[in-house]
Scaffold this active site. Structure first.
Site, PDB file in Angstrom:
ATOM      1  N   ASP A  88       0.861  -1.185   0.000  1.00 48.44           N
ATOM      2  CA  ASP A  88       0.000   0.000   0.000  1.00 48.44           C
ATOM      3  C   ASP A  88       0.895   1.232   0.000  1.00 48.44           C
ATOM      4  O   ASP A  88       2.112   1.131   0.176  1.00 48.44           O
ATOM      5  CB  ASP A  88      -1.017  -0.003   1.152  1.00 48.44           C
ATOM      6  N   TYR A  90       2.988   4.705   0.780  1.00 47.70           N
ATOM      7  CA  TYR A  90       3.659   5.244   1.970  1.00 47.70           C
ATOM      8  C   TYR A  90       2.644   6.037   2.793  1.00 47.70           C
ATOM      9  O   TYR A  90       1.811   6.764   2.247  1.00 47.70           O
ATOM     10  CB  TYR A  90       4.806   6.170   1.576  1.00 47.70           C
ATOM     11  N   PHE A 101       6.558   2.349  -4.294  1.00 44.76           N
ATOM     12  CA  PHE A 101       7.933   2.563  -3.846  1.00 44.76           C
ATOM     13  C   PHE A 101       8.514   3.928  -4.214  1.00 44.76           C
ATOM     14  O   PHE A 101       9.545   4.319  -3.681  1.00 44.76           O
ATOM     15  CB  PHE A 101       8.872   1.458  -4.356  1.00 44.76           C
ATOM     16  N   HIS A 216      10.134  -8.819   0.793  1.00 45.69           N
ATOM     17  CA  HIS A 216       9.938  -7.382   0.636  1.00 45.69           C
ATOM     18  C   HIS A 216      11.265  -6.669   0.864  1.00 45.69           C
ATOM     19  O   HIS A 216      12.081  -7.094   1.689  1.00 45.69           O
ATOM     20  CB  HIS A 216       8.893  -6.907   1.650  1.00 45.69           C
TER      21      HIS A 216
END
Length: 253
Positions: A88, A90, A101, A216
Site C-alpha cells: 500500500d 507510503y 515505492f 519485501h
C-alpha cells in the site's frame, strides 16, 4: 507527463498533497485502462470502496496519495512490460505519489527504496540514483502498482481489504490477458499472493510471464530467509528475459 497534481509539495506548502475528494472522474488515466476501471466503479466492491473513502474524508481523515491512479496515467496498458507490485502507499506526509515505492525528487529516499537501489547497484553495477522518483521507469513501461491504492496518515494498511484489492486484481488480470510478455516482480507476501492469478491468466491467454518472487525490500526482511531481496538478481533477470524477446530495456534512472 506533468506532476501538477503534486504542486502543493513540501517546497511550496507545509501541507502534504492528499486526497481531497472521492472523484475518479478527476483522476486522469490512459484510455486503455478505462474499461477495467469503469466495470469496477459500478461493481458492489467499487461502490463499497467509494462509500468507505467518502466517509473517512468526511470524518477528517488525511488520506494519501492525491492521485491514487497515477500509475495508470503514466503507463498505458499497451506498454506494460514489467509490473512491480507493492503493498500500500507510503503513509508519511509528502511520500505517497500513486507509484509503488516511488517518492518525489525532493523527498528523502525511504528505507525500502534504498534497498531497491542497493540491489540495482549490486545486480547491474548502475550508479546510485540521487532521486527517489521512479517516474522514468513508469514512462518506460514499468507498472508501479500497489495492491491497495490509498492509506491514512501514519496508519499503514488502514485501507486494506476495503475494495482496492478487487480493482488491482482486475488490473493484473488485464495485463496478464493482453501483454504478449511481461515480467512480474512480487516482493513480499502480499505481492506473492498474486502469483497464481498471474500465472493462470497468462497461461490461459497464451501470454508469456516471468514471475519473480523475493522478500519485501524493507530492512525488516530484505536480507532474511527464505528469499532475501538483496542478492535476488531480479533486475538483470528481467532485462535478459526481455532482451531474449527482442525488447531492449534499461533500468537507468
Amino acid at each position: 507527463m506533468t506532476q501538477d497534481l503534486f504542486a502543493d509539495d513540501a517546497q511550496h506548502s507545509p501541507q502534504a498533497p492528499r486526497l481531497k475528494a472521492w472523484a475518479p472522474e478527476d483522476w486522469p488515466v490512459q484510455a486503455d485502462w478505462q474499461p477495467t476501471l469503469q466495470a469496477f466503479w459500478q461493481s458492489p466492491e467499487g461502490l463499497d470502496l467509494a462509500s468507505f473513502v467518502q466517509q473517512r474524508l468526511q470524518k477528517g481523515a488525511v488520506i494519501y496519495p492525491a492521485h491514487p491512479l497515477w500509475a495508470l496515467q503514466l503507463t498505458p496498458l499497451s506498454q506494460v512490460r514489467v509490473v512491480i507490485l507493492g503493498q500500500d502507499p507510503y503513509h508519511g506526509a509528502h511520500q505517497a505519489q500513486g507509484l509503488s515505492f516511488s517518492v518525489a525528487p525532493h523527498v528523502p529516499i525511504p528505507p525500502s527504496l534504498r534497498n531497491i537501489f542497493k540491489e540495482l547497484q549490486r545486480d547491474l553495477n548502475l550508479p546510485a540514483p540521487q532521486s527517489g522518483s521512479l517516474q522514468t521507469w513508469a514512462e518506460r513501461g514499468v507498472l508501479l502498482l500497489n495492491t491497495c491504492l490509498t492509506v491514512e496518515d501514519g496508519q499503514p494498511a488502514s485501507h486494506a481489504k476495503k475494495g482496492w484489492e478487487s480493482l488491482t486484481d482486475a488490473l493484473l488480470r488485464q495485463v496478464a490477458q493482453t501483454s504478449p510478455f511481461c515480467v512480474y516482480m512480487l516482493w513480499g507476501a502480499h505481492a506473492q499472493a498474486k502469483a497464481q492469478l498471474i500465472e493462470a491468466v497468462s497461461a490461459r491467454s497464451g501470454r508469456e510471464a516471468l514471475v519473480l518472487t523475493a522478500n519485501h525490500p524493507s530492512p525488516l526482511s530484505a536480507t532474511k530467509s527464505p528469499q532475501p531481496f538483496i542478492g535476488c538478481g531480479h533486475f538483470s533477470q528481467a532485462q535478459k528475459w526481455l532482451l531474449d524477446r527482442n525488447q531492449a530495456f534499461s533500468w537507468n534512472i
